[in-house]
Design an enzyme around this catalytic site. Structure first.
Site, PDB file in Angstrom:
ATOM      1  N   GLY A   7       1.046  -1.352   0.068  1.00 38.47           N
ATOM      2  CA  GLY A   7       0.066   0.044  -0.017  1.00 38.47           C
ATOM      3  C   GLY A   7       0.810   1.027   0.218  1.00 38.47           C
ATOM      4  O   GLY A   7       0.686   2.056   0.693  1.00 38.47           O
ATOM      5  N   GLY A   9       1.190   4.281  -0.778  1.00 35.63           N
ATOM      6  CA  GLY A   9       0.588   5.554  -1.023  1.00 35.63           C
ATOM      7  C   GLY A   9       1.510   6.644  -0.350  1.00 35.63           C
ATOM      8  O   GLY A   9       2.716   6.848  -0.490  1.00 35.63           O
ATOM      9  N   ALA A  10       0.628   7.570   0.308  1.00 42.29           N
ATOM     10  CA  ALA A  10       1.424   8.925   0.883  1.00 42.29           C
ATOM     11  C   ALA A  10       2.573   8.294   1.877  1.00 42.29           C
ATOM     12  O   ALA A  10       3.818   8.750   1.566  1.00 42.29           O
ATOM     13  CB  ALA A  10       0.372   9.682   1.487  1.00 42.29           C
ATOM     14  N   ILE A  11       2.276   7.378   2.769  1.00 44.06           N
ATOM     15  CA  ILE A  11       3.269   7.242   3.846  1.00 44.06           C
ATOM     16  C   ILE A  11       4.087   6.103   3.395  1.00 44.06           C
ATOM     17  O   ILE A  11       5.371   6.292   3.623  1.00 44.06           O
ATOM     18  CB  ILE A  11       2.472   6.776   5.113  1.00 44.06           C
ATOM     19  CG1 ILE A  11       1.701   7.955   5.911  1.00 44.06           C
ATOM     20  CG2 ILE A  11       3.421   6.086   6.106  1.00 44.06           C
ATOM     21  CD1 ILE A  11       2.691   8.952   6.461  1.00 44.06           C
ATOM     22  N   GLY A  12       3.452   5.058   2.677  1.00 43.14           N
ATOM     23  CA  GLY A  12       4.316   3.928   2.062  1.00 43.14           C
ATOM     24  C   GLY A  12       5.326   4.564   1.102  1.00 43.14           C
ATOM     25  O   GLY A  12       6.388   3.948   0.869  1.00 43.14           O
ATOM     26  N   LYS A 204      -1.047   8.624  20.023  1.00 42.41           N
ATOM     27  CA  LYS A 204      -1.485   8.954  18.648  1.00 42.41           C
ATOM     28  C   LYS A 204      -3.062   8.971  18.509  1.00 42.41           C
ATOM     29  O   LYS A 204      -3.720   9.780  17.749  1.00 42.41           O
ATOM     30  CB  LYS A 204      -0.792   8.157  17.560  1.00 42.41           C
ATOM     31  CG  LYS A 204      -0.922   8.545  15.980  1.00 42.41           C
ATOM     32  CD  LYS A 204      -0.195   9.754  15.556  1.00 42.41           C
ATOM     33  CE  LYS A 204      -0.895  10.568  14.521  1.00 42.41           C
ATOM     34  NZ  LYS A 204      -0.881   9.905  13.314  1.00 42.41           N
ATOM     35  N   ASN A 208      -6.439  11.277  16.792  1.00 43.84           N
ATOM     36  CA  ASN A 208      -7.350  10.866  15.838  1.00 43.84           C
ATOM     37  C   ASN A 208      -8.811  10.450  16.029  1.00 43.84           C
ATOM     38  O   ASN A 208      -9.613  11.014  15.090  1.00 43.84           O
ATOM     39  CB  ASN A 208      -6.543   9.449  15.065  1.00 43.84           C
ATOM     40  CG  ASN A 208      -5.371   9.741  14.441  1.00 43.84           C
ATOM     41  OD1 ASN A 208      -4.499   9.118  14.812  1.00 43.84           O
ATOM     42  ND2 ASN A 208      -5.158  10.674  13.454  1.00 43.84           N
ATOM     43  N   ASN A 212     -10.142  13.887  13.939  1.00 46.62           N
ATOM     44  CA  ASN A 212     -10.360  13.312  12.389  1.00 46.62           C
ATOM     45  C   ASN A 212     -11.991  13.494  12.276  1.00 46.62           C
ATOM     46  O   ASN A 212     -12.454  13.884  11.330  1.00 46.62           O
ATOM     47  CB  ASN A 212      -9.784  11.963  12.076  1.00 46.62           C
ATOM     48  CG  ASN A 212      -8.536  11.846  12.192  1.00 46.62           C
ATOM     49  OD1 ASN A 212      -7.661  12.669  12.849  1.00 46.62           O
ATOM     50  ND2 ASN A 212      -7.958  11.149  11.550  1.00 46.62           N
TER      51      ASN A 212
HETATM   52  N1  LIG Z   1      -0.850  10.480   5.041  1.00 47.25           N
HETATM   53  C1  LIG Z   1      -0.502  10.968   6.161  1.00 47.25           C
HETATM   54  O1  LIG Z   1      -0.208  11.889   6.413  1.00 47.25           O
HETATM   55  C2  LIG Z   1      -0.680   9.972   7.490  1.00 47.25           C
HETATM   56  C3  LIG Z   1      -1.104   8.859   7.249  1.00 47.25           C
HETATM   57  N2  LIG Z   1      -1.375   8.039   8.486  1.00 47.25           N
HETATM   58  C4  LIG Z   1      -1.775   6.679   8.360  1.00 47.25           C
HETATM   59  O2  LIG Z   1      -1.038   5.861   7.706  1.00 47.25           O
HETATM   60  C5  LIG Z   1      -1.779   4.900   6.975  1.00 47.25           C
HETATM   61  C6  LIG Z   1      -1.595   5.132   5.407  1.00 47.25           C
HETATM   62  O3  LIG Z   1      -2.123   6.416   5.020  1.00 47.25           O
HETATM   63  P1  LIG Z   1      -1.792   6.936   3.809  1.00 47.25           P
HETATM   64  O4  LIG Z   1      -0.394   6.540   3.124  1.00 47.25           O
HETATM   65  O5  LIG Z   1      -2.222   8.480   3.743  1.00 47.25           O
HETATM   66  O6  LIG Z   1      -2.573   6.112   2.735  1.00 47.25           O
HETATM   67  P2  LIG Z   1      -2.825   6.123   1.217  1.00 47.25           P
HETATM   68  O7  LIG Z   1      -4.296   5.931   0.738  1.00 47.25           O
HETATM   69  O8  LIG Z   1      -2.117   7.449   0.537  1.00 47.25           O
HETATM   70  O9  LIG Z   1      -2.080   4.914   0.777  1.00 47.25           O
HETATM   71  C7  LIG Z   1      -2.470   3.733   0.680  1.00 47.25           C
HETATM   72  C8  LIG Z   1      -2.334   3.046  -0.740  1.00 47.25           C
HETATM   73  O10 LIG Z   1      -2.461   2.011  -0.796  1.00 47.25           O
HETATM   74  C9  LIG Z   1      -3.299   1.634  -2.082  1.00 47.25           C
HETATM   75  N3  LIG Z   1      -4.050   0.326  -1.915  1.00 47.25           N
HETATM   76  C10 LIG Z   1      -5.215   0.476  -1.488  1.00 47.25           C
HETATM   77  N4  LIG Z   1      -5.662  -1.075  -1.653  1.00 47.25           N
HETATM   78  C11 LIG Z   1      -4.664  -1.708  -2.264  1.00 47.25           C
HETATM   79  C12 LIG Z   1      -4.518  -3.052  -2.735  1.00 47.25           C
HETATM   80  N5  LIG Z   1      -5.650  -3.848  -2.677  1.00 47.25           N
HETATM   81  N6  LIG Z   1      -3.371  -3.221  -3.568  1.00 47.25           N
HETATM   82  C13 LIG Z   1      -2.646  -2.523  -3.796  1.00 47.25           C
HETATM   83  N7  LIG Z   1      -2.457  -1.201  -3.235  1.00 47.25           N
HETATM   84  C14 LIG Z   1      -3.688  -0.758  -2.613  1.00 47.25           C
HETATM   85  C15 LIG Z   1      -3.911   2.798  -2.407  1.00 47.25           C
HETATM   86  O11 LIG Z   1      -4.360   2.994  -3.460  1.00 47.25           O
HETATM   87  P3  LIG Z   1      -6.034   3.649  -3.712  1.00 47.25           P
HETATM   88  O12 LIG Z   1      -5.550   5.106  -3.325  1.00 47.25           O
HETATM   89  O13 LIG Z   1      -6.087   3.324  -5.182  1.00 47.25           O
HETATM   90  O14 LIG Z   1      -6.740   3.188  -2.829  1.00 47.25           O
HETATM   91  C16 LIG Z   1      -3.023   3.889  -1.711  1.00 47.25           C
HETATM   92  O15 LIG Z   1      -2.158   4.182  -2.810  1.00 47.25           O
HETATM   93  C17 LIG Z   1      -3.438   5.043   7.304  1.00 47.25           C
HETATM   94  O16 LIG Z   1      -3.706   4.319   8.695  1.00 47.25           O
HETATM   95  C18 LIG Z   1      -3.159   6.526   7.639  1.00 47.25           C
HETATM   96  O17 LIG Z   1      -4.126   6.734   8.841  1.00 47.25           O
HETATM   97  C19 LIG Z   1      -0.908   8.429   9.794  1.00 47.25           C
HETATM   98  C20 LIG Z   1      -0.468   9.644   9.744  1.00 47.25           C
HETATM   99  C21 LIG Z   1      -0.243  10.495   8.732  1.00 47.25           C
HETATM  100  C1  LIG Z   2      -3.200  15.263  11.599  1.00 52.13           C
HETATM  101  C2  LIG Z   2      -3.563  14.150  12.469  1.00 52.13           C
HETATM  102  C3  LIG Z   2      -2.497  14.195  13.489  1.00 52.13           C
HETATM  103  C4  LIG Z   2      -4.812  14.345  12.897  1.00 52.13           C
HETATM  104  O1  LIG Z   2      -5.242  13.688  13.992  1.00 52.13           O
HETATM  105  C5  LIG Z   2      -3.567  12.748  11.774  1.00 52.13           C
HETATM  106  O2  LIG Z   2      -3.016  11.888  12.243  1.00 52.13           O
HETATM  107  C6  LIG Z   2      -4.430  12.521  10.654  1.00 52.13           C
HETATM  108  O3  LIG Z   2      -4.861  13.543   9.944  1.00 52.13           O
HETATM  109  O4  LIG Z   2      -4.851  11.421  10.516  1.00 52.13           O
END
Ligand SMILES: NC(=O)C1=CN([C@@H]2O[C@H](COP(=O)(O)OP(=O)(O)OC[C@H]3O[C@@H](n4cnc5c(N)ncnc54)[C@H](OP(=O)(O)O)[C@@H]3O)[C@@H](O)[C@H]2O)C=CC1
Ligand SMILES: CC(C)(CO)C(=O)C(=O)O
Length: 339
Positions: A7, A9-12, A204, A208, A212
């Site tokens: 996955g 995406g943003a964090i990964g 954390k 949330n 959130n």
């Molecule tokens: N972004 C942030 O700033 C923060 C995020 N977090 C936490 O981190 C975690 C990840 O968040 P974030 O990175 O933002 O999420 P994202 O949606 O950006 O990343 C998840 C990625 O996984 C992909 N995905 C979903 N299902 C599948 C699948 N079956 N096969 C392949 N890829 C798949 C998504 O694609 P698609 O878009 O097509 O669904 C997306 O690109 C969450 O729990 C979030 O709450 C915590 C703190 C901050």
């Molecule tokens: C920005 C923050 C800390 C808000 O709780 C967060 O983790 C989120 O947006 O999911």
């Protein structure tokens, strides 16, 4: 160490760029336009004035990657159950799974001790499938403190932070968790290894669980929620309910509620991820961040009237937007009556 980020995406994606730059053997699992862009042009991280592009293996098919030493799950937590079967080719007898997600992870009661040892939570792990089929014994906990976003397919924008505390459910400092922390540090990240990882998970989640959903309902940014007296009081009420539940499970909060709210206020005009998801028409992470706290309240017999009210409204908002088909069904008549 063979690492797969599931996955990306943003964090990964942020983790993927940093680990690849440090020379780690890292593969990324993603999908759609983002995957296509990464395959074509690589994955780019924008951090301030810096721009870094890496070209790790990227796929949507875990069969192409085979058994991994470490899988870092960075899916939205509500998506994990849906990929259990796809994840199986990545799992060997020694594979560790790092849950780099917000909220309560599936392994929470593994090596927890006490009356809830080995319990599963329906709101985050329906039927206990993650526990059984991914394996609670494989898990390493991780808290995600940075904020990042996908600016365009294949492009990650770093907003702030680089801290990813890690910890074994047992609290032991094992060679596995230490090796992973060393790798994160070599990649320019902070990765303290904690002997009480659950305390940090709740610290954390404390934010949330209230900010959130309140942001998704009001469209207010963190600074506004934490400054306006009414939303600040509502956040505080939910946090006090949450603290009471967590403390029943032995959790210790290292800061008080006012300091935690102040910390969030100082983040500034930031939209929470739940508000961003609502605005962009993406499924909202309600069950892992909010419903699960209600479920844990029910388990411990602690009423959560403030949380119940906000949860009822945010699930309705999300359903109307077509962004939620989860489990939230408040069933405690006492709590509903108070609310
Ligand atoms: N972004 C942030 O700033 C923060 C995020 N977090 C936490 O981190 C975690 C990840 O968040 P974030 O990175 O933002 O999420 P994202 O949606 O950006 O990343 C998840 C990625 O996984 C992909 N995905 C979903 N299902 C599948 C699948 N079956 N096969 C392949 N890829 C798949 C998504 O694609 P698609 O878009 O097509 O669904 C997306 O690109 C969450 O729990 C979030 O709450 C915590 C703190 C901050
Ligand atoms: C920005 C923050 C800390 C808000 O709780 C967060 O983790 C989120 O947006 O999911």
């Amino acid at each position: 160490m063979k690492i797969c980020i599931y996955g990306a995406g943003a964090i990964g994606g942020y983790l993927g760029v940093q680990l690849a730059r440090a020379g780690a053997d890292v593969s990324l699992i993603a999908r759609g336009a983002h995957l296509a862009a990464m395959r074509e042009r690589g994955l780019t991280l924008l951090a301030g004035e810096e721009r870094h592009t890496v070209h790790p293996r990227c796929t949507d098919d875990p069969n192409e990657l085979g058994v991994q030493d470490t899988i870092i799950i960075t899916l939205k937590a509500h998506s994990i159950t849906g990929v259990i079967e796809k994840m199986q080719p990545l799992l060997g007898p020694h594979t560790r799974i790092v849950t780099a997600v917000n909220g309560i992870p599936y392994w929470y009661f593994y090596k927890h001790g006490g009356q809830y040892e080995n319990s599963t939570l329906e709101s985050i792990d329906p039927g206990g499938r993650q526990w059984r089929e991914l394996g609670a014994e494989r898990a390493i906990g991780c808290i995600v403190y940075p904020a990042t976003e996908i600016e365009a397919p294949g492009v990650i924008r770093h907003v702030y932070g680089n801290n990813f505390p890690l910890g074994e459910p047992s609290g032991e400092i094992t060679p596995d968790v230490q090796r992973l922390a060393d790798l994160f540090v070599a990649a320019g990240l902070k990765a303290p290894v904690l002997d009480r990882i659950r305390d940090e998970i709740w610290l954390k989640l404390w934010g949330n669980v209230c900010f959130n959903p309140i942001s998704a309902l009001t469209h207010a940014t963190l600074d506004v929620i934490c400054t306006d007296p009414s939303t600040r009081a509502l956040s505080r009420a939910i946090m006090m309910e949450t603290q009471a539940i967590a403390e029943t499970f032995g959790v210790k909060f290292r800061v008080d509620v006012e300091r935690r709210i102040e910390g969030a206020r100082k983040v500034g005009a930031h939209k929470t991820s739940m508000l961003q998801d609502l605005e962009r028409g993406r499924p909202m992470e309600i069950d892992p961040l909010v419903t699960v706290v209600q479920e844990m309240g029910r388990l411990t017999g602690i009423a959560t009237p403030a949380l119940d009210s906000v949860l009822a409204m945010v699930t309705q908002r999300a359903r109307i937007a077509g962004l939620y088909d989860g489990v939230s069904t408040p069933s405690d008549p006492r709590a509903l009556a108070v609310a």
